[in-house]
Design a protein around this motif. Structure first.
Motif: not given
Length: 61
Positions: A36-41
């Motif tokens: 799974s992915l986590h997106l940040y700024e």
């Protein structure tokens, strides 16, 4: 005084942003062990103008 960057792929010497290709708004991504992915700024990505190898990201958005 500014730093000079040498592209490790093609050897081009770069000493200003005028000599880079800039991709604006590229999100920082972190992948978990399960895929799974986590997106940040979002940040700007700087590419070598000659061979398009990524050379760095902006420190601020």
């Amino acid at each position: 005084m500014s730093d000079e960057v040498t592209c490790p792929e093609c050897g081009t010497s770069i000493d200003s942003t005028d000599e880079l290709e800039v991709r604006e708004g590229v999100p920082e991504v972190e992948a978990d062990d399960d895929g799974s992915l986590h997106l940040y700024e979002s940040r700007d990505l700087f590419l070598c103008q000659d061979c398009r190898k990524p050379l760095g990201v902006s420190r601020t958005s």
